[in-house]
Design a protein around this motif. Structure first.
Motif, short mmCIF file in Angstrom:
data_model
loop_
_atom_site.label_atom_id
_atom_site.label_comp_id
_atom_site.label_asym_id
_atom_site.label_seq_id
_atom_site.Cartn_x
_atom_site.Cartn_y
_atom_site.Cartn_z
N ALA A 1 0.58 -1.11 -0.26
CA ALA A 1 0.04 -0.17 0.24
C ALA A 1 1.06 1.03 -0.35
N LEU A 2 1.90 1.39 0.59
CA LEU A 2 2.64 2.48 0.78
C LEU A 2 3.70 2.95 -0.56
N ALA A 3 4.68 1.74 -1.08
CA ALA A 3 4.77 1.45 -2.50
C ALA A 3 3.94 2.48 -3.53
N THR A 4 2.29 1.73 -3.69
CA THR A 4 1.44 2.35 -4.54
C THR A 4 1.13 3.89 -4.10
N VAL A 5 0.49 3.56 -3.04
CA VAL A 5 0.86 5.75 -2.43
C VAL A 5 1.99 6.29 -3.21
N GLY B 1 4.60 5.31 -4.78
CA GLY B 1 4.21 5.46 -6.53
C GLY B 1 3.44 6.17 -7.43
N LEU B 2 2.26 6.89 -6.95
CA LEU B 2 2.03 7.85 -8.05
C LEU B 2 2.31 8.89 -7.35
N ARG B 3 2.44 9.40 -6.24
CA ARG B 3 3.01 10.64 -5.95
C ARG B 3 4.47 10.84 -6.54
N PHE B 4 5.15 10.04 -6.85
CA PHE B 4 6.88 10.02 -7.42
C PHE B 4 6.46 10.39 -8.46
N ARG B 5 5.56 9.93 -9.44
CA ARG B 5 4.89 9.68 -11.24
C ARG B 5 4.89 11.40 -11.26
N ALA B 6 3.54 11.76 -10.18
CA ALA B 6 2.87 12.95 -10.51
C ALA B 6 3.94 13.96 -10.14
N ALA C 1 10.58 -2.81 -6.90
CA ALA C 1 11.68 -3.49 -6.60
C ALA C 1 11.81 -3.23 -5.44
N ILE C 2 11.59 -1.54 -4.75
CA ILE C 2 11.83 -1.40 -4.02
C ILE C 2 11.53 -2.24 -2.68
N TRP C 3 9.73 -2.48 -3.12
CA TRP C 3 9.39 -3.27 -2.01
C TRP C 3 10.04 -4.61 -1.84
N PHE C 4 10.32 -5.17 -3.34
CA PHE C 4 11.15 -6.66 -3.28
C PHE C 4 11.90 -5.98 -2.67
#
Length: 209
Positions: free
Chosen positions: A15-19, A21-26, A49-52
């Protein structure tokens, strides 16, 4: 298969990586952020990769139901990646001297370390316990992810002609640039099986916790 605390931590990491990632892309694609614009496949790969490597490997190193040779392999990788992360962030943002060959060398070292530890443990890697075939499959996917990252770094370094340092260094593959089109296609193709594997593994862990 996995204890409830481990499963909860891993899903929280997703969940944290998803949020993030979306903020980073923006942020990267909104203006002139350092490093350049970034494509969707590369955003997914970066935070996957960061999550894994940073989260999953670290969490599972303390998972009591996972056979201890696998915990050593995953824990060793997590430590190596956390050390690299600190060094890479410094070289990207402070000294501005990060170059893909440094990452390529570390990826190769990680592959060799993982393979070396697996060979050293030998038959003990066949003692799978409650994890069954998921344990060796996870290590195989770890090696695959490192090999893929090594390939990406080599292709990217070639595409940008080494221009990754200084204030105007290029760090990411632009979604619209022709020179990154092939890299983005390869990344999309390689993302799919790796993400599906991890979702299947998390599903199995959740069901058995």
């Amino acid at each position: 298969m996995a204890s409830s605390p481990s499963v909860a931590l891993l899903w929280a990491g997703v969940a944290l990586a998803t949020v993030a990632g979306l903020r980073f892309r923006a942020t990267q694609n909104a203006g002139r952020a350092r490093g350049g614009r970034i494509s969707n496949p590369k955003v997914l790969w970066l935070f996957f990769a960061i999550w894994f490597w940073f989260v999953e490997c670290a969490v599972l190193a303390f998972e009591p139901r996972l056979p201890w040779p696998y915990r050593v392999v995953l824990g060793s990788h997590a430590v190596s990646m956390w050390v690299r992360g600190v060094i890479e962030l410094y070289m990207l943002n402070v000294s501005k001297t990060w170059r893909p060959p440094i990452g390529i060398a570390h990826d190769a070292l990680c592959i060799a370390t993982t393979a070396g530890l697996a060979a050293w443990f030998g038959p003990r890697m066949l003692e799978l316990g409650a994890w069954g075939r998921w344990a060796p499959a996870l290590v195989v996917m770890l090696v695959v992810s490192l090999a893929v990252e090594l390939l990406y770094a080599a292709l990217f370094f070639q595409a940008v002609e080494g221009k990754t340092t200084g204030e105007d260094g290029i760090w990411f593959a632009d979604p619209e640039s022709e020179r990154f089109r092939r890299i983005n296609r390869i990344t999309f193709a390689c993302n799919t099986p790796q993400v599906l594997f991890q979702l299947a593994l998390l599903g199995a862990m959740t069901a058995s916790s």
